[in-house]
Design a protein around this motif. Sequence first.
Motif, PDB file in Angstrom:
ATOM      1  N   UNK A 181      -0.149  -6.268   9.065  1.00 31.62           N
ATOM      2  CA  UNK A 181       0.096  -4.907   8.600  1.00 31.62           C
ATOM      3  C   UNK A 181       0.195  -4.768   7.094  1.00 31.62           C
ATOM      4  N   UNK A 182      -0.444  -5.671   6.349  1.00 28.48           N
ATOM      5  CA  UNK A 182      -0.412  -5.612   4.878  1.00 28.48           C
ATOM      6  C   UNK A 182      -1.558  -4.737   4.384  1.00 28.48           C
ATOM      7  N   UNK A 183      -1.483  -3.450   4.694  1.00 30.01           N
ATOM      8  CA  UNK A 183      -2.603  -2.543   4.434  1.00 30.01           C
ATOM      9  C   UNK A 183      -2.845  -2.314   2.945  1.00 30.01           C
ATOM     10  N   UNK A 184      -1.776  -2.226   2.167  1.00 27.23           N
ATOM     11  CA  UNK A 184      -1.941  -2.012   0.726  1.00 27.23           C
ATOM     12  C   UNK A 184      -2.630  -3.210   0.079  1.00 27.23           C
ATOM     13  N   UNK A 185      -2.257  -4.403   0.505  1.00 31.73           N
ATOM     14  CA  UNK A 185      -2.894  -5.606  -0.034  1.00 31.73           C
ATOM     15  C   UNK A 185      -4.341  -5.699   0.419  1.00 31.73           C
ATOM     16  N   UNK A 186      -4.599  -5.266   1.651  1.00 32.20           N
ATOM     17  CA  UNK A 186      -5.948  -5.344   2.194  1.00 32.20           C
ATOM     18  C   UNK A 186      -6.920  -4.455   1.415  1.00 32.20           C
ATOM     19  N   UNK A 187      -6.466  -3.264   1.030  1.00 32.06           N
ATOM     20  CA  UNK A 187      -7.375  -2.314   0.375  1.00 32.06           C
ATOM     21  C   UNK A 187      -7.541  -2.600  -1.113  1.00 32.06           C
ATOM     22  N   UNK A 188      -6.735  -3.499  -1.667  1.00 32.72           N
ATOM     23  CA  UNK A 188      -6.870  -3.855  -3.087  1.00 32.72           C
ATOM     24  C   UNK A 188      -8.268  -4.426  -3.358  1.00 32.72           C
ATOM     25  N   UNK A 189      -8.874  -3.984  -4.468  1.00 36.42           N
ATOM     26  CA  UNK A 189     -10.200  -4.483  -4.814  1.00 36.42           C
ATOM     27  C   UNK A 189     -11.250  -4.112  -3.784  1.00 36.42           C
ATOM     28  N   UNK A 190     -11.101  -2.929  -3.202  1.00 32.62           N
ATOM     29  CA  UNK A 190     -11.986  -2.518  -2.105  1.00 32.62           C
ATOM     30  C   UNK A 190     -13.455  -2.532  -2.505  1.00 32.62           C
ATOM     31  N   UNK A 191     -13.765  -2.104  -3.715  1.00 36.24           N
ATOM     32  CA  UNK A 191     -15.171  -2.042  -4.145  1.00 36.24           C
ATOM     33  C   UNK A 191     -15.808  -3.435  -4.128  1.00 36.24           C
TER      34      UNK A 191
END
Length: 205
Positions: free
Chosen positions: A132-142
């Motif tokens: 559930x580490x969603x904020x970490x997952x979306x980091x550097x999305x590009x």
Amino acid sequence: TMKGARMAAESSSLIASGRLDLAEEQIEQSLKAFSMSRSIKSMSLLNLALVRLAQKRWPETALLCREVLSTRKATPEHLSKSGRLMLADSLLEMGDLRGAHDALSGLYQHRLSLSEALNLLRVQTDYLSRIGAWAQLIEGAATKVALAEIMPTPNAARVQALLALAAKKTGKPQWAEWLRRRVELLVDVRELATQRPVLWELWEK
């Protein structure tokens, strides 16, 4: 040693082409043959682990990877990295999140090839979604999306779907919608969400 290296290389080619039965026969011969090189044996064990991973026999995959990693000094770095990636992958499928974290953490000390970086992103994305580490997952999305674009289609779809879910959960609806539509162009989303039920949230309607 040369014969063992050739057999290990041939089994890798058979695995890549999906001929798992023939690859397993080749690996068995390689493991039974005498060799003074520990790296040849490690390569054959990892090839067998790759076969077991493709067969979704997770406990056997983990056992084989741990055997290779148990002799750190005698295992070449590139084999150690492959072993850690497969170990983390299999442990995630078994629900062992702590074990998967430990396997992944050992990779951050190494310089990775592009292929290894892609595999790490795939496994890491799966791991972060499970805790559930969603904020970490979306980091550097590009950057993650750019890497996903050169993955095989099933892996690309799963990574981008998990990124879409992370975007949705962290208040980035435009990212979530854009990524969701990209996934819909790649695979049958019902099959994808069946494999990872958490993804049904993207297609609630």
